[in-house]
Design a protein around this motif. Structure first.
Motif, mmCIF file in Angstrom:
data_model
loop_
_atom_site.group_PDB
_atom_site.id
_atom_site.type_symbol
_atom_site.label_atom_id
_atom_site.label_comp_id
_atom_site.label_asym_id
_atom_site.label_seq_id
_atom_site.Cartn_x
_atom_site.Cartn_y
_atom_site.Cartn_z
ATOM 1 N N ASP A 136 64.498 39.315 3.111
ATOM 2 C CA ASP A 136 64.392 38.795 1.741
ATOM 3 C C ASP A 136 62.939 38.638 1.310
ATOM 4 N N GLU A 137 62.080 38.126 2.226
ATOM 5 C CA GLU A 137 60.666 37.968 1.912
ATOM 6 C C GLU A 137 60.005 39.325 1.669
ATOM 7 N N LEU A 138 60.385 40.317 2.466
ATOM 8 C CA LEU A 138 59.830 41.657 2.306
ATOM 9 C C LEU A 138 60.257 42.267 0.973
ATOM 10 N N ALA A 139 61.509 42.086 0.601
ATOM 11 C CA ALA A 139 61.997 42.606 -0.684
ATOM 12 C C ALA A 139 61.237 41.945 -1.838
ATOM 13 N N MET A 140 61.020 40.619 -1.726
ATOM 14 C CA MET A 140 60.285 39.913 -2.766
ATOM 15 C C MET A 140 58.839 40.402 -2.824
ATOM 16 N N LYS A 141 58.215 40.617 -1.666
ATOM 17 C CA LYS A 141 56.834 41.085 -1.623
ATOM 18 C C LYS A 141 56.722 42.470 -2.257
ATOM 19 N N GLU A 142 57.648 43.358 -1.957
ATOM 20 C CA GLU A 142 57.627 44.693 -2.558
ATOM 21 C C GLU A 142 57.770 44.607 -4.079
ATOM 22 N N ARG A 143 58.638 43.711 -4.547
ATOM 23 C CA ARG A 143 58.812 43.523 -5.990
ATOM 24 C C ARG A 143 57.511 42.992 -6.601
ATOM 25 N N ASP A 144 56.878 42.019 -5.906
ATOM 26 C CA ASP A 144 55.632 41.448 -6.408
ATOM 27 C C ASP A 144 54.506 42.483 -6.450
ATOM 28 N N VAL A 145 54.430 43.337 -5.429
ATOM 29 C CA VAL A 145 53.414 44.398 -5.412
ATOM 30 C C VAL A 145 53.619 45.318 -6.605
ATOM 31 N N HIS A 146 54.872 45.695 -6.867
ATOM 32 C CA HIS A 146 55.179 46.563 -8.011
ATOM 33 C C HIS A 146 54.785 45.869 -9.327
ATOM 34 N N GLU A 147 55.141 44.582 -9.464
ATOM 35 C CA GLU A 147 54.800 43.845 -10.681
ATOM 36 C C GLU A 147 53.290 43.717 -10.848
ATOM 37 N N GLN A 148 52.579 43.500 -9.740
ATOM 38 C CA GLN A 148 51.129 43.372 -9.789
ATOM 39 C C GLN A 148 50.483 44.684 -10.240
ATOM 40 N N LEU A 149 50.972 45.802 -9.718
ATOM 41 C CA LEU A 149 50.437 47.099 -10.133
ATOM 42 C C LEU A 149 50.707 47.347 -11.613
ATOM 43 N N THR A 150 51.912 47.027 -12.056
ATOM 44 C CA THR A 150 52.263 47.183 -13.469
ATOM 45 C C THR A 150 51.360 46.317 -14.337
ATOM 46 N N TYR A 151 51.157 45.066 -13.903
ATOM 47 C CA TYR A 151 50.298 44.143 -14.642
ATOM 48 C C TYR A 151 48.859 44.670 -14.715
ATOM 49 N N SER A 152 48.329 45.147 -13.597
ATOM 50 C CA SER A 152 46.935 45.586 -13.557
ATOM 51 C C SER A 152 46.688 46.830 -14.405
ATOM 52 N N ARG A 153 47.735 47.552 -14.733
ATOM 53 C CA ARG A 153 47.590 48.774 -15.544
ATOM 54 C C ARG A 153 47.757 48.512 -17.037
ATOM 55 N N ARG A 154 48.076 47.278 -17.417
ATOM 56 C CA ARG A 154 48.224 46.961 -18.829
ATOM 57 C C ARG A 154 46.863 47.012 -19.504
ATOM 58 N N PRO A 155 46.792 47.517 -20.754
ATOM 59 C CA PRO A 155 45.492 47.686 -21.415
ATOM 60 C C PRO A 155 44.715 46.379 -21.609
ATOM 61 N N GLU A 156 45.409 45.255 -21.762
ATOM 62 C CA GLU A 156 44.708 43.989 -21.991
ATOM 63 C C GLU A 156 44.235 43.316 -20.703
ATOM 64 N N THR A 157 44.492 43.953 -19.561
ATOM 65 C CA THR A 157 44.114 43.382 -18.274
ATOM 66 C C THR A 157 42.766 43.937 -17.832
ATOM 67 N N ASP A 158 41.876 43.042 -17.472
ATOM 68 C CA ASP A 158 40.564 43.425 -16.969
ATOM 69 C C ASP A 158 40.447 42.840 -15.562
ATOM 70 N N MET A 159 40.788 43.642 -14.562
ATOM 71 C CA MET A 159 40.831 43.150 -13.193
ATOM 72 C C MET A 159 39.843 43.911 -12.328
ATOM 73 N N GLU A 160 39.135 43.167 -11.533
ATOM 74 C CA GLU A 160 38.174 43.743 -10.604
ATOM 75 C C GLU A 160 38.567 43.282 -9.201
ATOM 76 N N VAL A 161 38.694 44.233 -8.282
ATOM 77 C CA VAL A 161 39.052 43.903 -6.902
ATOM 78 C C VAL A 161 37.791 43.945 -6.059
ATOM 79 N N ARG A 162 37.553 42.875 -5.319
ATOM 80 C CA ARG A 162 36.400 42.784 -4.430
ATOM 81 C C ARG A 162 36.886 42.649 -3.002
#
Length: 195
Positions: A136-162
């Motif tokens: 269950d934790e792995l399924a949730m993590k995979e969903r969160d990774v997908h949501e995070q990628l979707t979020y980071s690709r939105r035009p109003e998002t300015d994200m920098e990874v360090r």
């Protein structure tokens, strides 16, 4: 923050009854640099050393100068915490992170992941890093990774990874938690990364 900084700087300059040139000289910065910081709609802020010099010279705190507290809060000793730590488990921690990202929409986000950023993750990397997760934790993590990628690709998002160079080198060499990940799987994370 830049707008509040400009307002606080105008207040300090007025209180000291100085013009930009004399104020810049008194705090030890170049007048043209001060003009750039004070320009309407400017988003630039001085370097940390300069902020410290202004605060020390004018007898104010950095918190006040950057708008983190009001004068009344400073007088009352009520400071806004700059860093808040909270113990969580995997589920509530991810929920807090997701809520924080929603609140930060429209602001620049500097993201420092504990392992690899989501953009570098492949199924093989996830299997190694999350091998202790329940199904269950792995399924949730995979969903969160997908949501995070979707979020980071939105035009109003300015994200920098360090990331520290040592962490990337450790991953490339298969050290630490990635010792069980094959060289081909490690290369796959960088080959599939959308640069």
């Amino acid at each position: 923050v830049a707008e509040i900084f400009r307002e606080r700087m105008r207040t300090l300059i007025e209180q000291r009854r100085e013009n930009l040139s004399s104020f810049a000289k008194s705090v030890g910065i170049d007048r043209s640099a001060l003009s750039q910081f004070m320009a309407e709609n400017s988003t630039r802020l001085p370097r940390t050393e300069t902020l410290h010099m202004i605060a020390r010279t004018c007898g104010v705190s950095l918190d006040w100068l950057l708008g983190l507290v009001s004068i009344q809060q400073e007088a009352d000793g009520q400071a806004v915490p700059m860093l808040e730590l909270q113990q969580t488990d995997r589920v509530s921690g991810q929920n807090l992170l997701n809520r924080w990202h929603q609140e930060a929409t429209g602001y620049k986000i500097r993201y420092v992941p504990a392992s690899l950023p989501d953009l570098l993750r492949t199924e093989a990397v996830n299997r190694v890093e999350f091998d202790s997760y329940t199904k269950d934790e792995l399924a949730m993590k995979e969903r969160d990774v997908h949501e995070q990628l979707t979020y980071s690709r939105r035009p109003e998002t300015d994200m920098e990874v360090r990331m520290p160079v040592q962490r990337i080198e450790g991953f490339a060499l298969g050290e630490g938690m990635w010792a069980d990940l094959s060289a081909a799987d490690r290369r796959g994370s960088f080959i599939t990364w959308p640069i």
